[in-house]
Design a protein around this motif. Structure first.
Motif, PDB file in Angstrom:
ATOM      1  N   GLN A  16       0.829  -1.209   0.000  1.00  0.00           N
ATOM      2  CA  GLN A  16       0.000   0.000   0.000  1.00  0.00           C
ATOM      3  C   GLN A  16       0.861   1.256   0.000  1.00  0.00           C
ATOM      4  N   HIS A  17       1.957   1.256   0.750  1.00  0.00           N
ATOM      5  CA  HIS A  17       2.893   2.372   0.693  1.00  0.00           C
ATOM      6  C   HIS A  17       3.380   2.583  -0.743  1.00  0.00           C
ATOM      7  N   ALA A  18       3.710   1.499  -1.401  1.00  0.00           N
ATOM      8  CA  ALA A  18       4.235   1.581  -2.770  1.00  0.00           C
ATOM      9  C   ALA A  18       3.206   2.155  -3.734  1.00  0.00           C
ATOM     10  N   GLU A  19       1.960   1.712  -3.607  1.00  0.00           N
ATOM     11  CA  GLU A  19       0.946   2.180  -4.562  1.00  0.00           C
ATOM     12  C   GLU A  19       0.682   3.682  -4.401  1.00  0.00           C
ATOM     13  N   ILE A  20       0.749   4.187  -3.166  1.00  0.00           N
ATOM     14  CA  ILE A  20       0.618   5.636  -2.963  1.00  0.00           C
ATOM     15  C   ILE A  20       1.740   6.370  -3.675  1.00  0.00           C
ATOM     16  N   ASN A  21       2.958   5.827  -3.566  1.00  0.00           N
ATOM     17  CA  ASN A  21       4.113   6.457  -4.190  1.00  0.00           C
ATOM     18  C   ASN A  21       4.032   6.395  -5.705  1.00  0.00           C
ATOM     19  N   ILE A  22       3.576   5.289  -6.229  1.00  0.00           N
ATOM     20  CA  ILE A  22       3.417   5.153  -7.680  1.00  0.00           C
ATOM     21  C   ILE A  22       2.403   6.163  -8.206  1.00  0.00           C
ATOM     22  N   GLU A  23       1.273   6.245  -7.532  1.00  0.00           N
ATOM     23  CA  GLU A  23       0.238   7.193  -7.958  1.00  0.00           C
ATOM     24  C   GLU A  23       0.756   8.621  -7.891  1.00  0.00           C
ATOM     25  N   LEU A  24       1.474   8.955  -6.814  1.00  0.00           N
ATOM     26  CA  LEU A  24       2.010  10.304  -6.670  1.00  0.00           C
ATOM     27  C   LEU A  24       2.946  10.651  -7.816  1.00  0.00           C
ATOM     28  N   ASN A  25       3.841   9.742  -8.179  1.00  0.00           N
ATOM     29  CA  ASN A  25       4.777  10.010  -9.270  1.00  0.00           C
ATOM     30  C   ASN A  25       4.050  10.278 -10.581  1.00  0.00           C
ATOM     31  N   GLU A  26       2.986   9.556 -10.832  1.00  0.00           N
ATOM     32  CA  GLU A  26       2.234   9.761 -12.065  1.00  0.00           C
ATOM     33  C   GLU A  26       1.490  11.095 -12.042  1.00  0.00           C
ATOM     34  N   ILE A  27       1.009  11.484 -10.868  1.00  0.00           N
ATOM     35  CA  ILE A  27       0.283  12.753 -10.754  1.00  0.00           C
ATOM     36  C   ILE A  27       1.218  13.935 -10.915  1.00  0.00           C
ATOM     37  N   VAL A  28       2.380  13.900 -10.249  1.00  0.00           N
ATOM     38  CA  VAL A  28       3.282  15.048 -10.356  1.00  0.00           C
ATOM     39  C   VAL A  28       3.904  15.147 -11.744  1.00  0.00           C
ATOM     40  N   ALA A  29       4.069  14.019 -12.423  1.00  0.00           N
ATOM     41  CA  ALA A  29       4.609  14.062 -13.782  1.00  0.00           C
ATOM     42  C   ALA A  29       3.705  14.871 -14.710  1.00  0.00           C
ATOM     43  N   GLY A  30       2.415  14.923 -14.391  1.00  0.00           N
ATOM     44  CA  GLY A  30       1.468  15.661 -15.224  1.00  0.00           C
ATOM     45  C   GLY A  30       0.906  16.902 -14.562  1.00  0.00           C
ATOM     46  N   ILE A  31       1.602  17.456 -13.575  1.00  0.00           N
ATOM     47  CA  ILE A  31       1.027  18.554 -12.796  1.00  0.00           C
ATOM     48  C   ILE A  31       1.187  19.917 -13.460  1.00  0.00           C
ATOM     49  N   GLU A  32       2.079  20.058 -14.428  1.00  0.00           N
ATOM     50  CA  GLU A  32       2.336  21.406 -14.972  1.00  0.00           C
ATOM     51  C   GLU A  32       1.071  22.105 -15.465  1.00  0.00           C
ATOM     52  N   PRO A  33       0.193  21.454 -16.237  1.00  0.00           N
ATOM     53  CA  PRO A  33      -1.028  22.157 -16.675  1.00  0.00           C
ATOM     54  C   PRO A  33      -1.958  22.548 -15.528  1.00  0.00           C
ATOM     55  N   VAL A  34      -1.857  21.874 -14.398  1.00  0.00           N
ATOM     56  CA  VAL A  34      -2.721  22.177 -13.260  1.00  0.00           C
ATOM     57  C   VAL A  34      -2.464  23.594 -12.755  1.00  0.00           C
ATOM     58  N   TYR A  35      -1.211  24.039 -12.848  1.00  0.00           N
ATOM     59  CA  TYR A  35      -0.881  25.381 -12.376  1.00  0.00           C
ATOM     60  C   TYR A  35      -1.644  26.466 -13.144  1.00  0.00           C
ATOM     61  N   GLY A  36      -2.032  26.170 -14.361  1.00  0.00           N
ATOM     62  CA  GLY A  36      -2.803  27.130 -15.144  1.00  0.00           C
ATOM     63  C   GLY A  36      -4.183  27.391 -14.582  1.00  0.00           C
ATOM     64  N   LYS A  37      -4.653  26.506 -13.698  1.00  0.00           N
ATOM     65  CA  LYS A  37      -5.966  26.664 -13.091  1.00  0.00           C
ATOM     66  C   LYS A  37      -5.893  27.237 -11.677  1.00  0.00           C
ATOM     67  N   VAL A  38      -4.677  27.474 -11.193  1.00  0.00           N
ATOM     68  CA  VAL A  38      -4.491  28.018  -9.847  1.00  0.00           C
ATOM     69  C   VAL A  38      -4.403  29.536  -9.946  1.00  0.00           C
ATOM     70  N   THR A  39      -5.331  30.228  -9.329  1.00  0.00           N
ATOM     71  CA  THR A  39      -5.379  31.690  -9.435  1.00  0.00           C
ATOM     72  C   THR A  39      -4.817  32.400  -8.209  1.00  0.00           C
ATOM     73  N   CYS A  40      -4.641  31.690  -7.109  1.00  0.00           N
ATOM     74  CA  CYS A  40      -4.140  32.308  -5.880  1.00  0.00           C
ATOM     75  C   CYS A  40      -2.611  32.370  -5.910  1.00  0.00           C
ATOM     76  N   PRO A  41      -2.007  33.168  -5.035  1.00  0.00           N
ATOM     77  CA  PRO A  41      -0.548  33.182  -4.960  1.00  0.00           C
ATOM     78  C   PRO A  41       0.011  31.863  -4.452  1.00  0.00           C
ATOM     79  N   VAL A  42       1.082  31.400  -5.093  1.00  0.00           N
ATOM     80  CA  VAL A  42       1.769  30.172  -4.710  1.00  0.00           C
ATOM     81  C   VAL A  42       3.226  30.516  -4.426  1.00  0.00           C
ATOM     82  N   ARG A  43       3.733  30.082  -3.293  1.00  0.00           N
ATOM     83  CA  ARG A  43       5.124  30.325  -2.933  1.00  0.00           C
ATOM     84  C   ARG A  43       5.815  29.007  -2.612  1.00  0.00           C
ATOM     85  N   PHE A  44       6.988  28.819  -3.206  1.00  0.00           N
ATOM     86  CA  PHE A  44       7.765  27.599  -3.011  1.00  0.00           C
ATOM     87  C   PHE A  44       8.881  27.808  -1.997  1.00  0.00           C
ATOM     88  N   ILE A  45       9.066  26.828  -1.150  1.00  0.00           N
ATOM     89  CA  ILE A  45      10.277  26.680  -0.359  1.00  0.00           C
ATOM     90  C   ILE A  45      11.040  25.522  -1.000  1.00  0.00           C
TER      91      ILE A  45
END
Length: 271
Positions: free
Chosen positions: A174-203
């Motif tokens: 179960q730990h592994a499947e969470i990690n697998i899903e996360l990797n697939e989601i972040v690999a495709g996250i760039e277009p998601v930022y286009g829908k974020v209208t609030c300020p985002v700050r990275f550390i």
């Protein structure tokens, strides 16, 4: 007593269980009248990792922490998917009468924060991403098998890591499947930022950690460049010396400063 529905609910501190679906989440709400900040944990972490950040910000804020399913003091579930974790955020916000949260997420929690903000542009006040939500991930069958094999090798150590907030009450698979899903989601996250209208700050952290070499982690962090160039509301608040695992402990002040930075923007918009 949970007086969430009373007129002065935001003034009262509360800790308890929030039931939903087949589980219940351990939630802590400091109360107060300050801007609500909701903290989203790493993949297998619990709310305790945020103690220093909360202490740095102090009592002028309303701090809400909670443990995801099978993490910390929350109950197990039949569903540990990313979508389930997004529903958990909604359940906590509804239970505590929080409308416009400022989301602070570390690692997995940062990905949750970005996706929740993209789906709720009228509700998200801001996002602080602590070394997470970079558009990079290990995908493909070979990497999926590598992740499964790695967690299988770690299976005897996982129960020992739970008291430290570094593992969940789940099987290695179960730990592994969470990690697998996360990797697939972040690999495709760039277009998601286009829908974020609030300020985002990275550390942005530095160096490697248990899950990746310094070279692989820096390559991951470098993928943030195109996101910054395409979206002016997304900026780096600080690049810190700590690595991924130690950033909340050693650079909590930088995380707190990013929260204050977003809050200052929100105050300017009001006035």
């Amino acid at each position: 007593m949970d007086n969430t529905n009373s007129p002065d609910a935001t003034l009262s501190a509360w800790s308890g269980m929030v039931p939903l679906e087949d589980t219940a989440l351990a939630v802590h709400d400091t109360g107060g009248t300050g801007r609500p900040v909701v903290y989203l944990n790493g993949s297998y972490a619990n709310h305790k990792h945020w103690r220093k950040v909360i202490a740095d910000l102090g009592s002028a804020w309303r701090h809400l922490t909670f443990d995801e399913r099978a993490r910390g003091d929350s109950q197990r579930s039949a569903d540990y998917s990313f979508e389930a974790c997004l529903r958990d955020i909604d359940a906590v916000l509804e239970a505590r009468n929080v409308d416009r949260p400022l989301l602070v997420g570390w690692s997995y929690g940062a990905v949750l924060a970005v996706h929740w903000a993209a789906r709720n542009p009228d509700r998200a006040a801001g996002v602080v991403s602590v070394d997470g939500a970079y558009p990079w991930g290990l995908t493909g069958e070979a990497n999926r098998e590598y992740i499964r094999r790695t967690f299988h090798q770690m299976r005897l150590a996982l129960p020992l890591a739970r008291p430290l907030g570094m593992a969940a009450r789940m099987s290695a698979a179960q730990h592994a499947e969470i990690n697998i899903e996360l990797n697939e989601i972040v690999a495709g996250i760039e277009p998601v930022y286009g829908k974020v209208t609030c300020p985002v700050r990275f550390i942005v952290a530095s160096g490697g950690n248990t899950g990746g070499s310094a070279e692989s982690m820096e390559a991951m962090r470098a993928t943030l460049g195109p996101v910054l160039a395409a979206h002016p509301n997304v900026q780096v608040s600080a690049k810190v010396a700590s690595n991924h695992e130690k950033v909340l402990r050693n650079d909590s002040g930088a995380v707190a400063d990013a929260v204050r930075e977003i809050s200052a923007i929100l105050d300017q918009e009001v006035h």
